[in-house]
Design a protein around this motif. Structure first.
Motif, PDB file in Angstrom:
ATOM      1  N   SER A   6       5.509   0.975   1.622  1.00  0.00           N
ATOM      2  CA  SER A   6       6.304   1.179   2.827  1.00  0.00           C
ATOM      3  C   SER A   6       5.688   2.329   3.613  1.00  0.00           C
ATOM      4  CB  SER A   6       7.765   1.477   2.485  1.00  0.00           C
ATOM      5  OG  SER A   6       7.874   2.669   1.723  1.00  0.00           O
ATOM      6  N   ARG A   7       6.190   2.536   4.815  1.00  0.00           N
ATOM      7  CA  ARG A   7       5.655   3.627   5.627  1.00  0.00           C
ATOM      8  C   ARG A   7       6.735   4.183   6.519  1.00  0.00           C
ATOM      9  NH1 ARG A   7       0.730   1.378   8.673  1.00  0.00           N
ATOM     10  NH2 ARG A   7       0.748   3.429   9.718  1.00  0.00           N
ATOM     11  N   ASP A   8       6.554   5.435   6.886  1.00  0.00           N
ATOM     12  CA  ASP A   8       7.418   6.117   7.837  1.00  0.00           C
ATOM     13  C   ASP A   8       6.495   6.707   8.897  1.00  0.00           C
ATOM     14  OD1 ASP A   8       9.060   7.818   9.296  1.00  0.00           O
ATOM     15  OD2 ASP A   8      10.195   8.466   7.550  1.00  0.00           O
ATOM     16  N   ASN A   9       6.375   6.037  10.025  1.00  0.00           N
ATOM     17  CA  ASN A   9       5.427   6.495  11.050  1.00  0.00           C
ATOM     18  C   ASN A   9       5.845   7.822  11.679  1.00  0.00           C
ATOM     19  OD1 ASN A   9       3.699   4.369  10.605  1.00  0.00           O
ATOM     20  ND2 ASN A   9       4.439   3.140  12.325  1.00  0.00           N
ATOM     21  N   ALA A  10       7.135   8.119  11.659  1.00  0.00           N
ATOM     22  CA  ALA A  10       7.589   9.404  12.192  1.00  0.00           C
ATOM     23  C   ALA A  10       7.110  10.567  11.323  1.00  0.00           C
ATOM     24  CB  ALA A  10       9.100   9.421  12.298  1.00  0.00           C
ATOM     25  N   LYS A  11       6.849  10.276  10.045  1.00  0.00           N
ATOM     26  CA  LYS A  11       6.399  11.310   9.115  1.00  0.00           C
ATOM     27  C   LYS A  11       4.919  11.171   8.766  1.00  0.00           C
ATOM     28  CE  LYS A  11      10.905  11.958   6.902  1.00  0.00           C
ATOM     29  NZ  LYS A  11      11.662  11.934   5.630  1.00  0.00           N
ATOM     30  N   ASN A  12       4.232  10.245   9.426  1.00  0.00           N
ATOM     31  CA  ASN A  12       2.810  10.012   9.126  1.00  0.00           C
ATOM     32  C   ASN A  12       2.574   9.785   7.633  1.00  0.00           C
ATOM     33  OD1 ASN A  12       2.249  10.413  11.841  1.00  0.00           O
ATOM     34  ND2 ASN A  12       0.617  11.888  11.492  1.00  0.00           N
ATOM     35  N   THR A  13       3.446   9.027   7.010  1.00  0.00           N
ATOM     36  CA  THR A  13       3.405   8.881   5.556  1.00  0.00           C
ATOM     37  C   THR A  13       3.502   7.408   5.150  1.00  0.00           C
ATOM     38  OG1 THR A  13       4.426  11.045   5.268  1.00  0.00           O
ATOM     39  CG2 THR A  13       4.459   9.573   3.375  1.00  0.00           C
ATOM     40  N   VAL A  14       2.701   7.048   4.159  1.00  0.00           N
ATOM     41  CA  VAL A  14       2.813   5.743   3.512  1.00  0.00           C
ATOM     42  C   VAL A  14       3.163   5.981   2.053  1.00  0.00           C
ATOM     43  CG1 VAL A  14       0.318   5.620   3.036  1.00  0.00           C
ATOM     44  CG2 VAL A  14       1.675   3.525   3.106  1.00  0.00           C
ATOM     45  N   TYR A  15       3.999   5.120   1.510  1.00  0.00           N
ATOM     46  CA  TYR A  15       4.514   5.285   0.150  1.00  0.00           C
ATOM     47  C   TYR A  15       4.109   4.096  -0.719  1.00  0.00           C
ATOM     48  CZ  TYR A  15       7.635   8.499   2.633  1.00  0.00           C
ATOM     49  OH  TYR A  15       8.140   9.499   3.421  1.00  0.00           O
ATOM     50  N   LEU A  16       4.092   4.337  -2.017  1.00  0.00           N
ATOM     51  CA  LEU A  16       3.951   3.266  -2.988  1.00  0.00           C
ATOM     52  C   LEU A  16       4.984   3.506  -4.082  1.00  0.00           C
ATOM     53  CD1 LEU A  16       2.290   0.726  -3.697  1.00  0.00           C
ATOM     54  CD2 LEU A  16       0.949   2.177  -5.237  1.00  0.00           C
ATOM     55  N   GLN A  17       6.043   2.717  -4.068  1.00  0.00           N
ATOM     56  CA  GLN A  17       7.067   2.780  -5.114  1.00  0.00           C
ATOM     57  C   GLN A  17       6.614   1.888  -6.262  1.00  0.00           C
ATOM     58  OE1 GLN A  17      10.046   4.587  -5.302  1.00  0.00           O
ATOM     59  NE2 GLN A  17      10.071   3.804  -7.413  1.00  0.00           N
ATOM     60  N   MET A  18       6.501   2.470  -7.436  1.00  0.00           N
ATOM     61  CA  MET A  18       5.998   1.749  -8.601  1.00  0.00           C
ATOM     62  C   MET A  18       7.078   1.717  -9.670  1.00  0.00           C
ATOM     63  SD  MET A  18       2.102   3.249  -8.773  1.00  0.00           S
ATOM     64  CE  MET A  18       2.630   4.863  -9.310  1.00  0.00           C
ATOM     65  N   ASN A  19       7.555   0.530  -9.980  1.00  0.00           N
ATOM     66  CA  ASN A  19       8.586   0.333 -10.995  1.00  0.00           C
ATOM     67  C   ASN A  19       8.031  -0.481 -12.157  1.00  0.00           C
ATOM     68  OD1 ASN A  19      10.443   1.601  -9.253  1.00  0.00           O
ATOM     69  ND2 ASN A  19      10.994  -0.360  -8.307  1.00  0.00           N
ATOM     70  N   SER A  20       8.737  -0.444 -13.262  1.00  0.00           N
ATOM     71  CA  SER A  20       8.345  -1.201 -14.450  1.00  0.00           C
ATOM     72  C   SER A  20       6.873  -0.960 -14.790  1.00  0.00           C
ATOM     73  CB  SER A  20       8.601  -2.699 -14.237  1.00  0.00           C
ATOM     74  OG  SER A  20       9.957  -2.940 -13.947  1.00  0.00           O
ATOM     75  N   LEU A  21       6.494   0.281 -14.816  1.00  0.00           N
ATOM     76  CA  LEU A  21       5.087   0.621 -15.028  1.00  0.00           C
ATOM     77  C   LEU A  21       4.612   0.220 -16.415  1.00  0.00           C
ATOM     78  CD1 LEU A  21       5.076   4.001 -13.148  1.00  0.00           C
ATOM     79  CD2 LEU A  21       3.481   2.129 -12.721  1.00  0.00           C
ATOM     80  N   LYS A  22       3.347  -0.162 -16.484  1.00  0.00           N
ATOM     81  CA  LYS A  22       2.716  -0.594 -17.725  1.00  0.00           C
ATOM     82  C   LYS A  22       1.511   0.309 -18.005  1.00  0.00           C
ATOM     83  CE  LYS A  22       3.748  -5.420 -16.481  1.00  0.00           C
ATOM     84  NZ  LYS A  22       3.150  -6.757 -16.245  1.00  0.00           N
ATOM     85  N   PRO A  23       1.101   0.402 -19.260  1.00  0.00           N
ATOM     86  CA  PRO A  23      -0.088   1.215 -19.568  1.00  0.00           C
ATOM     87  C   PRO A  23      -1.311   0.795 -18.753  1.00  0.00           C
ATOM     88  CG  PRO A  23       1.089   0.716 -21.576  1.00  0.00           C
ATOM     89  CD  PRO A  23       1.774  -0.074 -20.490  1.00  0.00           C
TER      90      PRO A  23
END
Length: 124
Positions: free
Chosen positions: A71-88
């Motif tokens: 996802s991204r927030d252009n007002a904050k100049n930021t892109v995110y990566l939400q990572m769930n159910s992480l695996k080794p």
């Protein structure tokens, strides 16, 4: 020239979650598509996810589909990566980058202005 700084990596147990952030310098962030890649030791850098300039379109590698969300927030100049159910096997250094043309495929040569990366380690 866009400069990117990633953060949010760390050590997490399998099944856990992390959210990575990538802050961009400059006033043209909202005009760029963005992407996330990762690179494990001894392996090539691989595509993880990408998002177009207004956030209305995304695509993912099959290995993370349904578990990761970009996802991204252009007002904050930021892109995110939400990572769930992480695996080794998600353990790697994660990089964000500018995607020069969202209409092209997610090949590594279609990205640039790479950040320095943030380490994600998933323990079993």
């Amino acid at each position: 020239q866009v400069q990117l700084v990633e953060s949010g990596g760390g050590l997490v147990q399998a099944g856990g979650s992390l959210r990575l952030s990538c802050v961009a310098s400059g006033r043209t962030f909202s005009s760029y598509a963005m992407g996330w890649f990762r690179q494990a030791p001894g392996q090539e850098r691989e595509f993880v996810a990408r998002i177009n300039s207004d956030g209305g379109s995304t695509s993912y590698a099959e290995s993370v589909k349904g578990r990761f969300t970009i996802s991204r927030d252009n007002a904050k100049n930021t892109v995110y990566l939400q990572m769930n159910s992480l695996k080794p096997e998600d353990t790697a250094v994660y990089y964000c980058a500018v995607h020069w043309d969202y209409g092209l495929g997610p090949g590594v040569m279609d990205f640039g202005s790479w950040g320095q990366g943030t380490q994600v380690t998933v323990s079993s």
